[in-house]
Design a protein around this motif. Structure first.
Motif, PDB file in Angstrom:
ATOM      1  N   THR A   1       5.285   4.529  -8.799  1.00  0.00           N
ATOM      2  CA  THR A   1       4.299   3.746  -9.540  1.00  0.00           C
ATOM      3  C   THR A   1       4.317   4.144 -11.004  1.00  0.00           C
ATOM      4  OG1 THR A   1       2.554   5.353  -9.071  1.00  0.00           O
ATOM      5  CG2 THR A   1       2.756   3.504  -7.546  1.00  0.00           C
TER       6      THR A   1
ATOM      7  N   GLY B   1      -5.965   5.099  -9.000  1.00  0.00           N
ATOM      8  CA  GLY B   1      -4.888   4.929  -8.043  1.00  0.00           C
ATOM      9  C   GLY B   1      -4.845   3.560  -7.395  1.00  0.00           C
ATOM     10  N   GLY B   2      -5.772   2.686  -7.764  1.00  0.00           N
ATOM     11  CA  GLY B   2      -5.783   1.335  -7.195  1.00  0.00           C
ATOM     12  C   GLY B   2      -4.681   0.477  -7.781  1.00  0.00           C
ATOM     13  N   LEU B   3      -4.144  -0.391  -6.962  1.00  0.00           N
ATOM     14  CA  LEU B   3      -3.058  -1.262  -7.384  1.00  0.00           C
ATOM     15  C   LEU B   3      -3.573  -2.355  -8.317  1.00  0.00           C
ATOM     16  CD1 LEU B   3      -0.015  -1.835  -6.932  1.00  0.00           C
ATOM     17  CD2 LEU B   3      -0.725  -3.412  -5.131  1.00  0.00           C
TER      18      LEU B   3
ATOM     19  N   VAL C   1      -0.534   1.078 -11.219  1.00  0.00           N
ATOM     20  CA  VAL C   1      -1.817   1.570 -10.725  1.00  0.00           C
ATOM     21  C   VAL C   1      -2.731   1.966 -11.874  1.00  0.00           C
ATOM     22  CG1 VAL C   1      -0.882   2.368  -8.517  1.00  0.00           C
ATOM     23  CG2 VAL C   1      -0.907   3.925 -10.461  1.00  0.00           C
TER      24      VAL C   1
ATOM     25  N   PHE D   1       1.770   3.528 -14.793  1.00  0.00           N
ATOM     26  CA  PHE D   1       0.478   3.115 -15.332  1.00  0.00           C
ATOM     27  C   PHE D   1       0.684   1.922 -16.262  1.00  0.00           C
ATOM     28  CE2 PHE D   1      -0.326   7.625 -14.406  1.00  0.00           C
ATOM     29  CZ  PHE D   1      -1.439   7.490 -13.593  1.00  0.00           C
TER      30      PHE D   1
ATOM     31  N   GLY E   1       4.874  -0.371  -8.357  1.00  0.00           N
ATOM     32  CA  GLY E   1       3.463  -0.683  -8.366  1.00  0.00           C
ATOM     33  C   GLY E   1       2.867  -0.196  -9.679  1.00  0.00           C
TER      34      GLY E   1
ATOM     35  N   SER F   1       0.809  -1.219   0.000  1.00  0.00           N
ATOM     36  CA  SER F   1       0.000   0.000   0.000  1.00  0.00           C
ATOM     37  C   SER F   1       0.840   1.265   0.000  1.00  0.00           C
ATOM     38  CB  SER F   1      -0.947   0.003   1.198  1.00  0.00           C
ATOM     39  OG  SER F   1      -0.195   0.070   2.390  1.00  0.00           O
TER      40      SER F   1
END
Length: 105
Positions: free
Chosen positions: A17, A46-48, A42, A19, A40, A12
């Motif tokens: 990150t 913004g969700g993983l 995303v 895209f 990460g 979290s």
């Protein structure tokens, strides 16, 4: 349980990150910029969605460094729901009261 919590906290709070539509080249540059080996991935909200590691990128690098990250990332899935307990699925069996053995009546 404690280790699971630490893993969730690590997921979290990514330092960097990208895209899914970003290129492998851009992802590698982000890794170099932030001195990390994993990013990460995303979505717009913004969700993983997944993770992309340096090894993912280097394995696909010979094909096309301008390929989107979505082609090589490891997708993150929702954790499996807890299995329903077997006793909740099966009807409760009523036991017949046992009588005393024939010799002890």
């Amino acid at each position: 349980m404690r280790q699971d919590r630490a893993f969730k906290e690590a997921l979290s709070s990514f330092i960097a990150t990208v895209f899914p539509t970003d290129t492998l080249l851009r992802a590698l540059r982000e890794m170099e910029r932030h001195q990390v080996r994993m990013l990460g991935v995303v979505g717009e909200g913004g969700g993983l969605l997944g993770l992309v590691s340096e090894s993912h990128i280097l394995a696909a690098w010979g094909g096309d460094p301008l390929a989107p990250v979505s082609e090589v990332m490891a997708r993150v899935t929702a954790p499996p729901r807890e299995r329903p307990r077997l006793r909740l699925l099966l009807p409760r069996l009523r036991r017949k009261p046992r009588g005393l053995p024939a010799g002890k009546r």
